[in-house]
Design a protein around this motif. Structure first.
Motif, PDB file in Angstrom:
ATOM      1  N   LEU A 262       0.840  -1.191   0.000  1.00 47.22           N
ATOM      2  CA  LEU A 262       0.000   0.000   0.000  1.00 47.22           C
ATOM      3  C   LEU A 262       0.875   1.242   0.000  1.00 47.22           C
ATOM      4  O   LEU A 262       1.829   1.334   0.758  1.00 47.22           O
ATOM      5  CB  LEU A 262      -0.915  -0.002   1.224  1.00 47.22           C
ATOM      6  N   VAL A 263       0.514   2.207  -0.842  1.00 46.21           N
ATOM      7  CA  VAL A 263       1.224   3.479  -0.896  1.00 46.21           C
ATOM      8  C   VAL A 263       0.419   4.557  -0.189  1.00 46.21           C
ATOM      9  O   VAL A 263       0.929   5.277   0.668  1.00 46.21           O
ATOM     10  CB  VAL A 263       1.493   3.899  -2.358  1.00 46.21           C
ATOM     11  N   ALA A 264      -0.856   4.677  -0.545  1.00 40.92           N
ATOM     12  CA  ALA A 264      -1.719   5.705   0.046  1.00 40.92           C
ATOM     13  C   ALA A 264      -3.163   5.320  -0.181  1.00 40.92           C
ATOM     14  O   ALA A 264      -3.491   4.595  -1.125  1.00 40.92           O
ATOM     15  CB  ALA A 264      -1.434   7.068  -0.581  1.00 40.92           C
ATOM     16  N   GLY A 265      -4.035   5.827   0.686  1.00 36.40           N
ATOM     17  CA  GLY A 265      -5.445   5.558   0.549  1.00 36.40           C
ATOM     18  C   GLY A 265      -6.272   6.748   0.968  1.00 36.40           C
ATOM     19  O   GLY A 265      -5.819   7.583   1.752  1.00 36.40           O
ATOM     20  N   ILE A 266      -7.486   6.825   0.443  1.00 33.82           N
ATOM     21  CA  ILE A 266      -8.415   7.893   0.823  1.00 33.82           C
ATOM     22  C   ILE A 266      -9.795   7.277   0.966  1.00 33.82           C
ATOM     23  O   ILE A 266     -10.247   6.516   0.107  1.00 33.82           O
ATOM     24  CB  ILE A 266      -8.394   9.047  -0.207  1.00 33.82           C
TER      25      ILE A 266
ATOM     26  N   SER B  44     -14.084   7.410   1.738  1.00 35.81           N
ATOM     27  CA  SER B  44     -15.202   8.185   1.209  1.00 35.81           C
ATOM     28  C   SER B  44     -15.396   9.474   2.002  1.00 35.81           C
ATOM     29  O   SER B  44     -15.912  10.461   1.474  1.00 35.81           O
ATOM     30  CB  SER B  44     -16.474   7.348   1.222  1.00 35.81           C
ATOM     31  N   GLY B  45     -14.976   9.454   3.258  1.00 39.62           N
ATOM     32  CA  GLY B  45     -15.074  10.652   4.088  1.00 39.62           C
ATOM     33  C   GLY B  45     -13.915  11.617   3.915  1.00 39.62           C
ATOM     34  O   GLY B  45     -13.919  12.695   4.509  1.00 39.62           O
ATOM     35  N   GLY B  46     -12.933  11.217   3.123  1.00 40.37           N
ATOM     36  CA  GLY B  46     -11.811  12.102   2.856  1.00 40.37           C
ATOM     37  C   GLY B  46     -10.582  11.885   3.726  1.00 40.37           C
ATOM     38  O   GLY B  46      -9.581  12.591   3.573  1.00 40.37           O
ATOM     39  N   THR B  47     -10.643  10.892   4.603  1.00 36.11           N
ATOM     40  CA  THR B  47      -9.475  10.594   5.438  1.00 36.11           C
ATOM     41  C   THR B  47      -8.390   9.943   4.589  1.00 36.11           C
ATOM     42  O   THR B  47      -8.677   9.052   3.786  1.00 36.11           O
ATOM     43  CB  THR B  47      -9.856   9.656   6.588  1.00 36.11           C
ATOM     44  N   THR B  48      -7.157  10.399   4.773  1.00 32.84           N
ATOM     45  CA  THR B  48      -6.049   9.867   3.996  1.00 32.84           C
ATOM     46  C   THR B  48      -5.043   9.149   4.889  1.00 32.84           C
ATOM     47  O   THR B  48      -4.945   9.412   6.087  1.00 32.84           O
ATOM     48  CB  THR B  48      -5.332  10.988   3.234  1.00 32.84           C
ATOM     49  N   ASP B  49      -4.299   8.257   4.269  1.00 31.41           N
ATOM     50  CA  ASP B  49      -3.279   7.515   4.977  1.00 31.41           C
ATOM     51  C   ASP B  49      -2.149   7.229   4.006  1.00 31.41           C
ATOM     52  O   ASP B  49      -2.387   7.032   2.813  1.00 31.41           O
ATOM     53  CB  ASP B  49      -3.841   6.210   5.543  1.00 31.41           C
ATOM     54  N   TYR B  50      -0.926   7.182   4.532  1.00 30.99           N
ATOM     55  CA  TYR B  50       0.250   7.005   3.687  1.00 30.99           C
ATOM     56  C   TYR B  50       1.211   6.002   4.300  1.00 30.99           C
ATOM     57  O   TYR B  50       1.354   5.908   5.513  1.00 30.99           O
ATOM     58  CB  TYR B  50       0.994   8.340   3.512  1.00 30.99           C
ATOM     59  N   ALA B  51       1.891   5.293   3.420  1.00 31.72           N
ATOM     60  CA  ALA B  51       2.978   4.440   3.878  1.00 31.72           C
ATOM     61  C   ALA B  51       4.151   5.318   4.291  1.00 31.72           C
ATOM     62  O   ALA B  51       4.378   6.386   3.706  1.00 31.72           O
ATOM     63  CB  ALA B  51       3.398   3.493   2.754  1.00 31.72           C
ATOM     64  N   ASP B  52       4.906   4.872   5.263  1.00 35.21           N
ATOM     65  CA  ASP B  52       6.011   5.685   5.772  1.00 35.21           C
ATOM     66  C   ASP B  52       7.005   6.137   4.691  1.00 35.21           C
ATOM     67  O   ASP B  52       7.453   7.285   4.716  1.00 35.21           O
ATOM     68  CB  ASP B  52       6.747   4.929   6.879  1.00 35.21           C
TER      69      ASP B  52
ATOM     70  N   PHE C  40       4.371  12.157  -1.278  1.00 34.48           N
ATOM     71  CA  PHE C  40       3.202  11.806  -2.084  1.00 34.48           C
ATOM     72  C   PHE C  40       1.946  12.391  -1.440  1.00 34.48           C
ATOM     73  O   PHE C  40       1.843  12.462  -0.214  1.00 34.48           O
ATOM     74  CB  PHE C  40       3.041  10.292  -2.172  1.00 34.48           C
ATOM     75  N   THR C  41       0.990  12.755  -2.295  1.00 33.86           N
ATOM     76  CA  THR C  41      -0.288  13.247  -1.808  1.00 33.86           C
ATOM     77  C   THR C  41      -1.415  12.587  -2.596  1.00 33.86           C
ATOM     78  O   THR C  41      -1.418  12.643  -3.830  1.00 33.86           O
ATOM     79  CB  THR C  41      -0.393  14.768  -1.967  1.00 33.86           C
ATOM     80  N   ILE C  42      -2.347  11.976  -1.860  1.00 30.71           N
ATOM     81  CA  ILE C  42      -3.529  11.408  -2.507  1.00 30.71           C
ATOM     82  C   ILE C  42      -4.676  12.404  -2.343  1.00 30.71           C
ATOM     83  O   ILE C  42      -4.842  13.018  -1.288  1.00 30.71           O
ATOM     84  CB  ILE C  42      -3.889  10.024  -1.910  1.00 30.71           C
ATOM     85  N   SER C  43      -5.437  12.570  -3.397  1.00 31.54           N
ATOM     86  CA  SER C  43      -6.543  13.517  -3.358  1.00 31.54           C
ATOM     87  C   SER C  43      -7.618  13.063  -4.338  1.00 31.54           C
ATOM     88  O   SER C  43      -7.421  12.105  -5.104  1.00 31.54           O
ATOM     89  CB  SER C  43      -6.061  14.927  -3.725  1.00 31.54           C
ATOM     90  N   ARG C  44      -8.736  13.765  -4.310  1.00 28.57           N
ATOM     91  CA  ARG C  44      -9.798  13.414  -5.231  1.00 28.57           C
ATOM     92  C   ARG C  44     -10.457  14.673  -5.779  1.00 28.57           C
ATOM     93  O   ARG C  44     -10.495  15.701  -5.122  1.00 28.57           O
ATOM     94  CB  ARG C  44     -10.846  12.531  -4.552  1.00 28.57           C
ATOM     95  N   ASP C  45     -10.938  14.560  -7.004  1.00 25.39           N
ATOM     96  CA  ASP C  45     -11.700  15.615  -7.650  1.00 25.39           C
ATOM     97  C   ASP C  45     -13.104  15.064  -7.841  1.00 25.39           C
ATOM     98  O   ASP C  45     -13.338  14.214  -8.708  1.00 25.39           O
ATOM     99  CB  ASP C  45     -11.057  15.995  -8.988  1.00 25.39           C
TER     100      ASP C  45
ATOM    101  N   LYS D 283     -14.740  15.416 -11.309  1.00 25.49           N
ATOM    102  CA  LYS D 283     -14.192  14.529 -12.340  1.00 25.49           C
ATOM    103  C   LYS D 283     -14.242  13.064 -11.929  1.00 25.49           C
ATOM    104  O   LYS D 283     -13.817  12.197 -12.697  1.00 25.49           O
ATOM    105  CB  LYS D 283     -12.751  14.929 -12.664  1.00 25.49           C
ATOM    106  N   ASN D 284     -14.730  12.812 -10.707  1.00 29.57           N
ATOM    107  CA  ASN D 284     -14.786  11.439 -10.197  1.00 29.57           C
ATOM    108  C   ASN D 284     -13.438  10.740 -10.352  1.00 29.57           C
ATOM    109  O   ASN D 284     -13.342   9.613 -10.851  1.00 29.57           O
ATOM    110  CB  ASN D 284     -15.871  10.622 -10.899  1.00 29.57           C
ATOM    111  N   THR D 285     -12.406  11.423  -9.913  1.00 33.13           N
ATOM    112  CA  THR D 285     -11.045  10.932 -10.112  1.00 33.13           C
ATOM    113  C   THR D 285     -10.262  11.035  -8.810  1.00 33.13           C
ATOM    114  O   THR D 285     -10.403  12.021  -8.075  1.00 33.13           O
ATOM    115  CB  THR D 285     -10.326  11.749 -11.212  1.00 33.13           C
ATOM    116  N   VAL D 286      -9.467  10.026  -8.545  1.00 35.31           N
ATOM    117  CA  VAL D 286      -8.540  10.041  -7.423  1.00 35.31           C
ATOM    118  C   VAL D 286      -7.123  10.178  -7.986  1.00 35.31           C
ATOM    119  O   VAL D 286      -6.763   9.453  -8.920  1.00 35.31           O
ATOM    120  CB  VAL D 286      -8.663   8.769  -6.573  1.00 35.31           C
ATOM    121  N   TYR D 287      -6.371  11.099  -7.408  1.00 35.30           N
ATOM    122  CA  TYR D 287      -5.022  11.352  -7.892  1.00 35.30           C
ATOM    123  C   TYR D 287      -3.980  10.918  -6.868  1.00 35.30           C
ATOM    124  O   TYR D 287      -4.240  10.911  -5.665  1.00 35.30           O
ATOM    125  CB  TYR D 287      -4.831  12.852  -8.157  1.00 35.30           C
TER     126      TYR D 287
END
Length: 114
Positions: A46-50, A52-60, A66-71, A74-78
């Motif tokens: 796992l690298v990163a996750g988001i 449905s509520g917008g909470t994010t998590d990242y591997a050390d 890295f930044t995970i986000s969503r639009d 556009k129904n897109t996760v970046y």
């Protein structure tokens, strides 16, 4: 859920890339969208996750880079990847946790040269 991942490529160390994941379901209906990677000879991680509520998590290893986000429009996760290192070289996969199931997109290759 079908997932369309894109954005991989070749970059020099210190460079940046942005990966995109477009699910066939609306982002809000998916419990978690995550990015994983698998380097040659290694297990998928796992690298990163988001959520449905917008909470994010990242591997050390990627925290701060890295930044995970969503639009929503556009129904897109970046996955924005900055300060890339050769050890970030891997095939990156988008994953969706939806109604008890786990769904994978096709991988996109990221190669970071030293």
């Amino acid at each position: 859920v079908q997932l369309q991942a894109s954005g991989g490529g070749f970059v020099q160390a210190g460079g940046s890339l942005r990966l995109s994941c477009v699910p066939s379901r609306t982002i809000f209906s998916i419990n978690t969208v995550g990015w994983y990677r698998q380097a040659p000879g290694k297990q998928r991680e796992l690298v990163a996750g988001i959520t449905s509520g917008g909470t994010t998590d990242y591997a050390d290893p990627v925290k701060g880079r890295f930044t995970i986000s969503r639009d929503n429009a556009k129904n897109t996760v970046y996955l924005q990847m900055n300060s890339l290192k050769p050890e970030d070289t891997a095939v990156y996969y988008c994953n969706a946790q939806y109604r008890g199931g786990s769904f994978w997109g096709q991988g996109t290759l990221v190669t970071v040269s030293s």
